[in-house]
Enzyme design. Structure first.
Site, PDB file in Angstrom:
ATOM      1  N   SER A 145       0.850  -1.190   0.000  1.00 12.20           N
ATOM      2  CA  SER A 145       0.000   0.000   0.000  1.00 12.20           C
ATOM      3  C   SER A 145       0.882   1.234   0.000  1.00 12.20           C
ATOM      4  CB  SER A 145      -0.854  -0.017   1.274  1.00 12.20           C
ATOM      5  OG  SER A 145      -1.499   1.220   1.467  1.00 12.20           O
ATOM      6  N   TYR A 158      -3.590  -0.491   9.995  1.00 11.00           N
ATOM      7  CA  TYR A 158      -3.394  -0.732   8.556  1.00 11.00           C
ATOM      8  C   TYR A 158      -1.979  -0.311   8.142  1.00 11.00           C
ATOM      9  CZ  TYR A 158      -4.499  -0.756   3.540  1.00 11.00           C
ATOM     10  OH  TYR A 158      -4.520  -1.010   2.188  1.00 11.00           O
TER      11      TYR A 158
HETATM   12  P1  NAP Z   1     -11.753  -4.842  -1.165  1.00 11.20           P
HETATM   13  O1  NAP Z   1     -12.619  -4.649  -2.358  1.00 11.20           O
HETATM   14  O2  NAP Z   1     -12.282  -4.516   0.179  1.00 11.20           O
HETATM   15  O3  NAP Z   1     -11.146  -6.299  -1.210  1.00 11.20           O
HETATM   16  C1  NAP Z   1     -10.559  -6.916  -0.099  1.00 11.20           C
HETATM   17  C2  NAP Z   1     -10.659  -8.393  -0.280  1.00 11.20           C
HETATM   18  O4  NAP Z   1     -10.166  -9.075   0.881  1.00 11.20           O
HETATM   19  C3  NAP Z   1     -12.107  -8.843  -0.464  1.00 11.20           C
HETATM   20  O5  NAP Z   1     -12.153  -9.898  -1.379  1.00 11.20           O
HETATM   21  C4  NAP Z   1     -12.457  -9.301   0.924  1.00 11.20           C
HETATM   22  O6  NAP Z   1     -13.539 -10.181   0.988  1.00 11.20           O
HETATM   23  C5  NAP Z   1     -11.167 -10.004   1.297  1.00 11.20           C
HETATM   24  N1  NAP Z   1     -11.155 -10.298   2.722  1.00 11.20           N
HETATM   25  C6  NAP Z   1     -11.202  -9.425   3.740  1.00 11.20           C
HETATM   26  N2  NAP Z   1     -11.257 -10.094   4.901  1.00 11.20           N
HETATM   27  C7  NAP Z   1     -11.231 -11.414   4.599  1.00 11.20           C
HETATM   28  C8  NAP Z   1     -11.263 -12.606   5.360  1.00 11.20           C
HETATM   29  N3  NAP Z   1     -11.337 -12.594   6.689  1.00 11.20           N
HETATM   30  N4  NAP Z   1     -11.200 -13.790   4.710  1.00 11.20           N
HETATM   31  C9  NAP Z   1     -11.155 -13.838   3.354  1.00 11.20           C
HETATM   32  N5  NAP Z   1     -11.129 -12.732   2.579  1.00 11.20           N
HETATM   33  C10 NAP Z   1     -11.169 -11.548   3.208  1.00 11.20           C
HETATM   34  O7  NAP Z   1     -10.497  -3.909  -1.318  1.00 11.20           O
HETATM   35  P2  NAP Z   1      -9.310  -3.886  -2.387  1.00 11.20           P
HETATM   36  O8  NAP Z   1      -8.968  -2.470  -2.562  1.00 11.20           O
HETATM   37  O9  NAP Z   1      -9.596  -4.713  -3.554  1.00 11.20           O
HETATM   38  O10 NAP Z   1      -8.148  -4.538  -1.503  1.00 11.20           O
HETATM   39  C11 NAP Z   1      -7.299  -5.561  -1.962  1.00 11.20           C
HETATM   40  C12 NAP Z   1      -5.930  -5.362  -1.318  1.00 11.20           C
HETATM   41  O11 NAP Z   1      -5.366  -4.149  -1.798  1.00 11.20           O
HETATM   42  C13 NAP Z   1      -5.983  -5.242   0.200  1.00 11.20           C
HETATM   43  O12 NAP Z   1      -4.873  -5.902   0.766  1.00 11.20           O
HETATM   44  C14 NAP Z   1      -5.864  -3.748   0.414  1.00 11.20           C
HETATM   45  O13 NAP Z   1      -5.336  -3.422   1.662  1.00 11.20           O
HETATM   46  C15 NAP Z   1      -4.932  -3.386  -0.712  1.00 11.20           C
HETATM   47  N6  NAP Z   1      -4.906  -1.978  -1.083  1.00 11.20           N
HETATM   48  C16 NAP Z   1      -6.035  -1.352  -1.536  1.00 11.20           C
HETATM   49  C17 NAP Z   1      -5.960   0.000  -1.870  1.00 11.20           C
HETATM   50  C18 NAP Z   1      -7.143   0.774  -2.361  1.00 11.20           C
HETATM   51  O14 NAP Z   1      -7.031   1.987  -2.509  1.00 11.20           O
HETATM   52  N7  NAP Z   1      -8.255   0.154  -2.653  1.00 11.20           N
HETATM   53  C19 NAP Z   1      -4.767   0.674  -1.762  1.00 11.20           C
HETATM   54  C20 NAP Z   1      -3.651  -0.008  -1.304  1.00 11.20           C
HETATM   55  C21 NAP Z   1      -3.736  -1.329  -0.968  1.00 11.20           C
HETATM   56  P3  NAP Z   1     -15.012  -9.584   1.354  1.00 11.20           P
HETATM   57  O15 NAP Z   1     -15.505  -8.949   0.095  1.00 11.20           O
HETATM   58  O16 NAP Z   1     -15.764 -10.808   1.768  1.00 11.20           O
HETATM   59  O17 NAP Z   1     -14.827  -8.603   2.466  1.00 11.20           O
END
Ligand code: NAP
Length: 253
Positions: A145, A158
């Site tokens: 991130s 986080y």
């Molecule tokens: P997201 O749409 O919230 O996706 C997160 C994923 O993790 C979802 O599939 C979620 O499943 C899954 N997850 C969370 N808790 C879980 C659990 N206990 N068991 C199994 N799966 C679980 O957000 P995203 O942005 O795509 O995030 C993906 C990664 O990118 C994360 O590591 C996040 O920190 C990182 N990231 C995101 C951003 C951003 O701006 N979006 C920036 C930097 C890094 P559910 O749908 O069931 O909750």
């Protein structure tokens, strides 16, 4: 020829958090590149499966909660049973908790650290053991991130977990490069997914964020596709322990 290095035909990839957001985009990219994709999620990946099917790709769903290490052996055995071997792990699942540091409870802290950091390590360890036993080498991509580099505001657990993942990426790369295992990271910038719903709903914060992004827009799951294919393919054979920012220039500013 050079583009052949990016092909993933016959490889098996495990991607966590496959039902939505960046994980869904990366599953789609890996399948388009030829990999058999095992998507791990705690709920149905029907939408991801449908998208990959329409692209003509291969997808297998593994339902597992990644809130603890309990399901790690199950995930590995399911992937092996289905495709016979494992070549790629994308540690993508993660959560964010927005709260003033003074209000964070121990339970809330542990919840974030367990998914974002602890399970990331033990899943990487389990995959690496398979790669070593297979004697094939392998690829591990950890999703970091901007908060692997910065402190952020009201997201201490986080920021701590994502800073840890960047360090872990380097540490594991150092130990496992000798086995032909590449461990690298991708640090997404501000991406339009569930993770940033709260931020994007706040018009002032959203505008301030876009103003600071040189590319002038939120990132998308599609923006992750090129980086993940590069780091999961032979094209990055001599890239170890590095984290690529996919951030529209946020860190460069
Ligand atoms: P997201 O749409 O919230 O996706 C997160 C994923 O993790 C979802 O599939 C979620 O499943 C899954 N997850 C969370 N808790 C879980 C659990 N206990 N068991 C199994 N799966 C679980 O957000 P995203 O942005 O795509 O995030 C993906 C990664 O990118 C994360 O590591 C996040 O920190 C990182 N990231 C995101 C951003 C951003 O701006 N979006 C920036 C930097 C890094 P559910 O749908 O069931 O909750």
């Amino acid at each position: 020829m050079i583009l052949d290095l990016f092909k993933l035909d016959g490889k098996t990839a495990i991607v966590t958090g496959a039902n939505t957001g960046l994980g869904q985009g990366m599953c789609r990219a890996l399948a388009q590149a030829g990999a058999n994709v095992c998507g791990v999620a705690r709920r149905s990946c029907a939408e991801t499966a449908e998208l990959i099917k329409s692209d003509g790709g291969e997808f297998f769903e593994i339902i597992a909660d990644l809130g603890s290490t309990e399901k790690i052996d199950y995930i590995i055995s399911q992937a092996k049973e289905k495709y016979g071997h494992i070549d790629i792990l994308v540690n993508n699942a993660g959560i964010i908790s927005r709260e003033d540091a003074v209000d964070v409870s121990e339970e809330a802290w542990d919840r974030v650290i367990d998914i974002n950091e602890k399970v990331v390590f033990f899943l990487a360890q389990a995959a690496a053991k398979e790669f070593m036993a297979q004697g094939t080498g392998g690829k591990i991509v950890n999703i970091c991130s901007m908060l692997s580099y910065q402190g952020g505001i009201r997201v201490p657990s986080y920021a701590a977990s994502k800073s840890a993942v960047l360090g872990l990426t380097r540490a594991l790369a150092n130990e496992w490069a000798q086995y032909g295992i590449n461990v690298n990271g991708i640090a997404p910038g501000y991406m339009a997914t569930n993770n940033t719903n709260q931020l994007r709903k706040d018009a002032d914060r959203s505008e301030a964020i876009i103003d600071r992004i040189p590319a002038g827009r939120w990132g998308t799951p599609e923006d992750m596709m090129g980086a993940v294919i590069y780091l999961c393919s032979d094209a990055s054979a001599y890239v170890n322990g590095f984290t690529i920012a996919v951030d529209g220039g946020w860190l460069a500013r």
